[in-house]
Write an enzyme that holds these catalytic residues in place. Structure first.
Site, short mmCIF file in Angstrom:
data_model
loop_
_atom_site.label_atom_id
_atom_site.label_comp_id
_atom_site.label_asym_id
_atom_site.label_seq_id
_atom_site.Cartn_x
_atom_site.Cartn_y
_atom_site.Cartn_z
N ARG A 1 -3.08 -5.81 7.97
CA ARG A 1 -1.67 -5.43 8.03
C ARG A 1 -1.34 -4.96 9.44
O ARG A 1 -2.10 -4.17 10.02
CB ARG A 1 -1.38 -4.29 7.05
N PRO B 1 0.83 -1.21 0.00
CA PRO B 1 0.00 0.00 0.00
C PRO B 1 0.86 1.25 0.00
O PRO B 1 1.80 1.37 0.79
CB PRO B 1 -0.80 -0.13 1.30
N GLY C 1 11.90 -3.30 2.99
CA GLY C 1 13.30 -3.36 2.57
C GLY C 1 13.67 -4.63 1.85
O GLY C 1 14.86 -4.97 1.78
N GLN D 1 -6.87 -1.12 0.84
CA GLN D 1 -6.46 -1.00 2.24
C GLN D 1 -7.43 -0.06 2.95
O GLN D 1 -7.51 1.13 2.63
CB GLN D 1 -5.02 -0.47 2.36
N TYR E 1 -2.09 4.17 13.15
CA TYR E 1 -3.44 4.68 12.90
C TYR E 1 -4.44 4.07 13.89
O TYR E 1 -4.04 3.45 14.87
CB TYR E 1 -3.80 4.47 11.42
N GLY F 1 7.25 -1.93 -1.76
CA GLY F 1 6.68 -0.59 -1.80
C GLY F 1 7.40 0.29 -2.80
O GLY F 1 7.02 0.38 -3.97
N HIS G 1 -6.29 -1.92 7.71
CA HIS G 1 -5.03 -1.25 8.07
C HIS G 1 -4.89 -1.24 9.60
O HIS G 1 -5.48 -0.41 10.27
CB HIS G 1 -5.05 0.17 7.52
N GLY G 2 -4.10 -2.17 10.10
CA GLY G 2 -3.88 -2.23 11.55
C GLY G 2 -2.48 -1.78 11.90
O GLY G 2 -1.97 -2.07 12.99
N ALA G 3 -1.82 -1.05 10.98
CA ALA G 3 -0.39 -0.73 11.12
C ALA G 3 -0.15 0.76 11.29
O ALA G 3 -1.08 1.58 11.29
CB ALA G 3 0.35 -1.25 9.90
C1 LIG Z 1 5.18 7.00 -0.57
C2 LIG Z 1 4.82 5.95 0.45
C3 LIG Z 1 3.49 5.82 0.84
C4 LIG Z 1 3.12 4.83 1.75
N1 LIG Z 1 1.80 4.66 2.05
C5 LIG Z 1 1.39 3.63 2.83
C6 LIG Z 1 0.01 3.36 3.04
O1 LIG Z 1 -0.88 4.02 2.48
N2 LIG Z 1 -0.31 2.33 3.86
C7 LIG Z 1 0.63 1.57 4.48
O2 LIG Z 1 0.28 0.64 5.22
N3 LIG Z 1 1.95 1.78 4.26
C8 LIG Z 1 2.34 2.77 3.44
N4 LIG Z 1 3.69 2.95 3.16
C9 LIG Z 1 4.65 1.94 3.62
C10 LIG Z 1 4.88 0.90 2.52
O3 LIG Z 1 3.71 0.11 2.30
C11 LIG Z 1 6.03 -0.07 2.89
O4 LIG Z 1 5.72 -0.65 4.13
C12 LIG Z 1 7.38 0.62 2.96
O5 LIG Z 1 7.62 1.42 1.82
C13 LIG Z 1 8.51 -0.40 3.10
O6 LIG Z 1 8.55 -1.26 1.98
P1 LIG Z 1 9.67 -1.09 0.82
O7 LIG Z 1 10.99 -1.16 1.53
O8 LIG Z 1 9.44 -2.22 -0.12
O9 LIG Z 1 9.45 0.27 0.21
C14 LIG Z 1 4.10 3.97 2.30
C15 LIG Z 1 5.44 4.13 1.93
C16 LIG Z 1 5.80 5.11 1.01
C17 LIG Z 1 7.24 5.22 0.59
#
Ligand SMILES: Cc1cc2nc3c(=O)[nH]c(=O)nc-3n(C[C@H](O)[C@H](O)[C@H](O)COP(=O)(O)O)c2cc1C
Length: 374
Positions: free
Chosen positions: A230, A23, A308, A97, A183, A329, A178-180
């Site tokens: 999540r 997400p 990551g 989400q 929020y 992400g 969305h439990g993360a």
């Molecule tokens: C621009 C951006 C927006 C994000 N928006 C959300 C979101 O709407 N909901 C959520 O649970 N996490 C959100 N995240 C966290 C990502 O889902 C993810 O957990 C995070 O980028 C780590 O994964 P990655 O290393 O593959 O980028 C966001 C991250 C970024 C960079």
């Protein structure tokens, strides 16, 4: 072919590979309504085994940032129907989400300029993003919240139920609760935020109650096999802190094992940061033990990991069975054709952080595909 690239199943959702788009809030839906540009963005990424949409507000009260989409107006649901149709036309799968930000909001975003609601009256030292009528905007402190009355909580649960129904009617393959990330549901789960004295505060059984009530209502409405959640056990976003994350989240996953869910999505470490992040004096979080507790309690949902991950980590996690699904992400922001690049082990485009939140087509739907790179 490596297991990562082979078809798999998450509850009732059949995926063409084990790679998931995480997400990602992009703040490009003015009026909370998905538009043509949003349709194109998701369509471009439909080769993912599963797309999880950006966090989407279940109600106006659940809104916490400018230009994020909602699930509560007819216009927004019509917009989402166009997104789900576009993804399905490309052979992809997509879940939404479902988001209630709780105290991570501002009176300017709330119905009638009211206070945001939470498990507590205490303000979060956190920022949100507002846009003025003239299009200019910026970060601003979140507003002081008000603790929900016990009698209001059934209404919140009902909001999740209704949003889940609306999501399925708009063509989504399922929903991710969305439990993360600090929020609303996280604000109830953690003892560093939740200071309630009713049956939703105090011991972990009480702090997890709202999350379980939401899962119960959503699974009854749309079926457990289309429902997912999540969690981010150690992420400190929005000043979320718990004195013993292992204990509360073990209780949470054991309770989730009662439901035949599509998947459990676990952010390992600090969302977008250190993978071995610790809250306070707590020891490193033991994610293996978390999964073992879930399975011991009878849980059978697909286990989705995030944070990551690169190609090698994802290949290994799925090959060894440490995870069933891997969510990416930032790599999906910059690489609409991420699956093909991972499969062929080709270089990835670098995401442009300056266009993550808000803006135009730039940094959103103009990242080049492979053939244009060569
Ligand atoms: C621009 C951006 C927006 C994000 N928006 C959300 C979101 O709407 N909901 C959520 O649970 N996490 C959100 N995240 C966290 C990502 O889902 C993810 O957990 C995070 O980028 C780590 O994964 P990655 O290393 O593959 O980028 C966001 C991250 C970024 C960079």
């Amino acid at each position: 072919m490596a297991k990562l690239f082979q078809p798999t199943q998450a509850g009732d959702i059949a995926l063409k590979n084990h790679i998931v788009m995480a997400p990602l809030t992009r703040n490009r839906s003015p009026g909370a309504i998905p538009n043509d540009m949003n349709v194109e963005y998701y369509r471009q990424r439909a080769t993912a085994g599963l797309i999880i949409t950006e966090a989407t507000a279940i109600t106006h009260q659940g809104q916490g940032y400018a230009n994020v989409p909602g699930l509560y107006s007819k216009e927004a649901l019509d917009g989402w129907k166009r997104v789900t149709d576009a993804v399905h036309a490309e052979g992809g799968k997509i879940v939404v989400q479902m988001w209630h930000v709780g105290r991570i909001s501002h009176t300017a975003l709330q119905p009638n300029g009211g206070k945001p609601v939470s498990s507590t009256n205490r303000i979060a030292k956190a920022k949100t993003y507002l846009v003025n009528a003239d299009g200019t905007g910026g970060f601003t402190d979140t507003s002081e919240p008000r603790a929900l009355e016990t009698s209001e909580i059934p209404g919140i649960v009902e909001d999740y139920r209704k949003a889940a129904r609306a999501a399925i009617d708009a063509g989504f393959d399922g929903v991710e609760i969305h439990g993360a990330n600090g929020y609303l549901l996280d604000q109830f789960m953690r003892d560093g935020v939740n200071d309630r004295t009713d049956e939703y505060g105090g011991p972990i059984e009480n702090r997890a109650r709202l999350t379980f009530e939401v899962v119960e209502a959503v699974t009854r409405e749309i079926g457990a096999r289309r429902t997912a959640i999540r969690i981010s056990p150690v992420t400190p976003s929005g000043e979320s802190y718990d004195s013993n994350p292992q204990a509360i989240f073990t209780h949470v996953v054991e309770g989730l094992a009662r439901y035949d869910l599509a998947y459990i999505h676990v952010v390992e470490g600090q969302t977008g940061g250190e993978r071995d992040y610790r809250q306070g004096d707590n020891p490193s979080f033991d994610y293996k033990a978390l999964r073992a507790a879930y399975e011991k309690a009878g849980g059978k949902a697909a286990w989705m990991v995030n944070n990551g991950y690169n190609r090698d980590m994802a290949l290994e996690a799925v090959e060894t069975g440490a995870a069933d699904l891997v969510a990416f992400g930032k790599p999906f922001i910059a690489n609409p054709d991420l699956v093909e690049r991972l499969e062929k082990n080709l270089p990835l485009n670098t995401p442009d952080q300056s266009t993550f939140y808000g803006g135009t087509a730039k940094g959103y739907i103009d990242y080049p595909l492979l053939e244009k790179v060569a």
